[in-house]
Design an enzyme around this catalytic site. Sequence first.
Site, short mmCIF file in Angstrom:
data_model
loop_
_atom_site.label_atom_id
_atom_site.label_comp_id
_atom_site.label_asym_id
_atom_site.label_seq_id
_atom_site.Cartn_x
_atom_site.Cartn_y
_atom_site.Cartn_z
CG ASP A 1 -12.85 -6.36 5.26
OD1 ASP A 1 -12.60 -5.72 6.32
OD2 ASP A 1 -13.49 -5.46 4.25
CE1 TYR B 1 -3.19 -2.69 -0.05
CE2 TYR B 1 -4.19 -1.95 2.01
CZ TYR B 1 -4.19 -2.74 0.96
OH TYR B 1 -5.29 -3.55 0.75
#
Length: 357
Positions: free
Chosen positions: A250, A140
């Site tokens: 998630d 990222y």
Amino acid sequence: MSKILILPGDGIGKEIVAQAIKVINSLNDNNDMGMSLEDGLIGGAAYDETGSPLPDETIKLAKNCDSILLGAVGGPKWESLERNLRPERGLLGIRSELDLFSNLRPAILYPQLANASSLKSEIVSGLDLMIVRELVGGIYFGKPRGVEIKDGERFGINSATYYESEIARIGHSAFQIAQKRGKHVCSVDKANVLEVCELWREVMEEVSKDYPDVTLSHLYVDNAAMQLVKDPKQFDVIVTSNLFGDVLSDCAAMLTGSIGMLPSASLNKNNYGMYEPIHGSAPDISGKDIANPLATILSVSMMLRYSLNQEELAKKIDIAVIKVLDKGYRTADIAFEGDKVVGTMEMGDLIVEALES
Ligand code: NAD
């Protein structure tokens, strides 16, 4: 006296943070713990007022407090802004500005909510695992990145990079958390394909030598995803990189079936932390008094446990949540037939009542 910066953000952020503030005020009134609260701006609300999703003033306030409680950021109103002005940039910015490299995301399935999971209740009932995700490094943030023209066509590039020191510090975080839990760390990587993951695995082995009371195992990320849905209760603490942690946390959250129940913490090396529910600003239900405030209230519990060293008060909140669920009270997102459905504000009041009873 601990100073807490309150960043409600956007959408349901304000509604759910207001319930957490009720809980903090009740703890202040009934215990010796003095928590003073300061308000700040982040996300779309900050952009509207200052033209930036992360004003300098917010960073200044954050650096002068002991912990941060955040609601959520984002919403359709700001989606057409250029990328670096969008609310989510505020969130990424504050994490990286404060070097909050260790993201803790528990996935807990309260037995009272076992029906909420899409998996069979015997597989998930009583689930209690912690995902420790590296938050400020990896693909990222790695360079080079971007989209360019190469060989006459568009070419996209991102780089998965980690220094050994970045891997070691998230490793220490995970092992120290495991020491307070089930004493097992599973490190997740893709060392069979990626060199950066070979280094990840080597460093995790080295770090593990400092924690002889904790066992370490390794899984490739594809197998970890499979194991999470097949037999999630085998895990105690999972430690992994930014990208893999994003996806797996998630997935683990969804095992519990209730996004409105899950808190999170992002810590720096001194256990200074930002605490927030894992869900977003839920614009579809904003302003309707139906959002579940429990993830935010449980974020206060994590704050007391991990940053403010107040385990007893943290437990009080956890017990108050269980008491209220035991009595059958539910916000709409976790309600089934026969439950007593309450709104955001009433849920906050019920938790305060349970804390004080
Ligand atoms: P979301 O988490 O906001 O909502 C997903 C679904 O879950 C919606 O149906 C929503 O109503 C429901 N939901 C979420 N929180 C709930 C709660 N407390 N109680 C009851 N139901 C709840 O995700 P999204 O819709 O993909 O994103 C909405 C906005 O939030 C976007 O702008 C996104 O960028 C932002 N976002 C912010 C964060 C953050 O602030 N940490 C995280 C994720 C998304």
